[in-house]
Design an enzyme around this catalytic site. Structure first.
Site, PDB file in Angstrom:
ATOM      1  CG  HIS A 103      23.242  22.427  42.793  1.00 43.18           C
ATOM      2  ND1 HIS A 103      22.661  23.046  41.718  1.00 43.18           N
ATOM      3  CD2 HIS A 103      23.665  21.226  42.347  1.00 43.18           C
ATOM      4  CE1 HIS A 103      22.745  22.256  40.656  1.00 43.18           C
ATOM      5  NE2 HIS A 103      23.344  21.148  41.014  1.00 43.18           N
ATOM      6  N   GLY A 104      22.052  24.140  47.045  1.00 44.13           N
ATOM      7  CA  GLY A 104      22.361  24.265  48.454  1.00 44.13           C
ATOM      8  C   GLY A 104      22.188  25.669  48.980  1.00 44.13           C
TER       9      GLY A 104
END
Length: 480
Positions: free
Chosen positions: A326-327
């Site tokens: 996700h990041g």
């Protein structure tokens, strides 16, 4: 190009007209139109990154063809790892280079050694995590001999860049979507109408639910030191519905748009906030990603077919990798770790597959036991989302600590009555539709099978969108 923009409102009918009225009997031209339309759609953000999609397409198509000709295990492994390294190499550079650089220099600073390193001003290509995993599914399936490599470069290109799901999924498997580009599509009125219903429901989720919740979630998270515990809890509650309305709304619009062109995409959300435990939640949230990690990472690691400690290891790996996907921030790793901790007791006790069907299936109201299960699962999910939303782990921990102080049971300093009413109506509608594919599906029994009620719902939703829509926000998952 945003789904909730005027640009897309012009783009979609134009592509639809060309697709069905100009090239209705020419499959290759239809596929070529999809490729060109998809490149225009993606290039609307930044045309420079079209070269990445084109390069990934060429690499994986060529490797697929090479795998078809090669039977030697060593050469097949080399081809597979070429695809993995090229795709994940691009993803790693654009998404994680600065994160690893900063973490590396911080680690040396912790031990008293200063290292001079300069981060790069890297722009993250929209949707790179999604189309990278989509192309990888093709190469891996061809390598496993679970899928015949394609000879049709245009069809493969259309599969990679199919514009409805290009930038935020669902992450389609090659075995499911690619064969649909080989077959002649015939316009199906009932599918198209249901697709329009799903688009409308997705727009409601995004414009009314997500965008309105975003305003209050941003205000509370950005100024968390000024608010009471009850207000902070409400801020986490708003973000919980913001991310759901935002991401599942995108998926609804993507799936509905695909149906207008004769394609079926996989279901990506199945009313996850009605889950009775965390295991059920992860079977219902971002289904295309969770099943991707299950099939291409969790099962190859041994899955649940091993000893307890190996199961625990595999669970943590899958959730940490999911968080990191996700990041590039420690908050996402913390979010993944917390969900792993939630999941472990169910897995160890063998209760992770108790709740397969929808809650209160065939009934209007849930039992008291189900109410407690849904409520407790939802509460744990709300707390976990704090890590997802916070700027850093320290802010997340501070936010959670401040929730549980003496002001938790005080009256919230922010309480938007109109938004709370809209959320209540939204939750009630989703509850009544929880056994269907989306909030406006009419197949089978239900109030929406009656035409006056159905058209009343359409008019009501359109009115709500125009009357109560929040300020336009970019889709959250574009950054992933």
């Amino acid at each position: 190009m945003l789904f909730n923009s005027v640009d897309f409102a012009i783009f979609l009918p134009l592509v639809f007209f060309l697709y069905w009225f100009v090239f209705p009997k020419k499959l290759k031209l239809q596929n070529l139109l999809i490729v060109l339309a998809s490149y225009v759609f993606y290039g609307w953000w930044d045309w420079r990154f079209l070269s990445l999609i084109a390069f990934s397409t060429i690499v994986d198509y060529s490797i697929g063809r090479a795998l078809a000709r090669e039977n030697g295990l060593n050469k097949r492994n080399m081809l597979l790892w070429t695809s993995i390294l090229v795709n994940l190499g691009f993803l790693g550079f654009f998404k994680y280079y600065n994160f690893f650089l900063d973490s590396f220099t911080s680690a040396f600073s912790f031990f008293g050694q200063e290292i001079s390193a300069h981060s790069l001003n890297i722009i993250l290509p929209v949707g790179i995590s999604f189309y990278t995993f989509q192309t990888l599914s093709y190469t891996i399936d061809v390598y496993r001999k679970q899928l015949e490599p394609t000879r049709d470069f245009i069809a493969f290109s259309a599969f990679v860049c199919f514009f409805p799901q290009l930038v935020a999924g669902p992450i389609e498997r090659a075995s499911h979507l690619l064969p649909q580009f080989y077959k002649k599509r015939v316009f199906d009125y009932s599918k198209a109408v249901d697709g329009m219903r799903q688009i409308l429901w997705g727009l409601l989720k995004k414009i009314v639910i997500a965008d309105n919740c975003a305003e209050y979630a941003n205000e509370i998270f950005n100024n968390s030191g000024e608010y009471s515990g009850s207000t902070l809890l409400l801020g986490a509650f708003f973000f919980t519905f913001q991310i759901y309305g935002d991401f599942s709304g995108y998926s609804d619009i993507a799936i509905g748009t695909s149906r207008l062109f004769g394609f079926d995409l996989m279901k990506n959300f199945a009313f996850p906030y009605f889950s009775r435990d965390i295991a059920e939640f992860w079977r219902r949230w971002h289904i295309s990603l969770s099943t991707w990690f299950r099939d291409y990472l969790y099962i190859p690691l041994g899955g649940s077919r091993c000893g307890t400690w190996m199961k625990i290891r595999n669970i943590f790996i899958i959730f940490l990798v999911s968080g990191f996907w996700h990041g590039a921030n420690w908050t996402f790793l913390a979010w993944g770790a917390l969900n792993a901790i939630y999941f472990l007791p169910l897995m160890i006790s063998g209760k992770n597959r108790l709740n397969i069907d929808a809650a209160a299936k065939g009934k209007i109201l849930p039992s008291f036991k189900e109410i407690f299960q849904i409520g407790s699962t939802f509460f744990l999910t709300v707390l976990a989302w704090v890590f997802f939303r916070a700027e850093n782990v320290a802010d997340a921990l501070r936010y959670l600590i401040n929730i549980f102080d003496t002001t938790l049971f005080s009256q919230p300093q922010i309480f938007p009555t109109t938004l709370m009413t809209l959320l209540a109506l939204f939750v009630i509608t989703e509850w009544l539709q929880r056994e269907k594919n989306h909030g406006l599906e009419i197949y089978g029994n239900g109030l929406l099978k009656h035409r006056p009620i159905r058209w009343g719902a359409y008019i009501g939703i359109i009115t709500i969108i125009f009357s109560f829509g929040g300020s336009q926000q970019e889709f959250i998952y574009f950054q992933f």
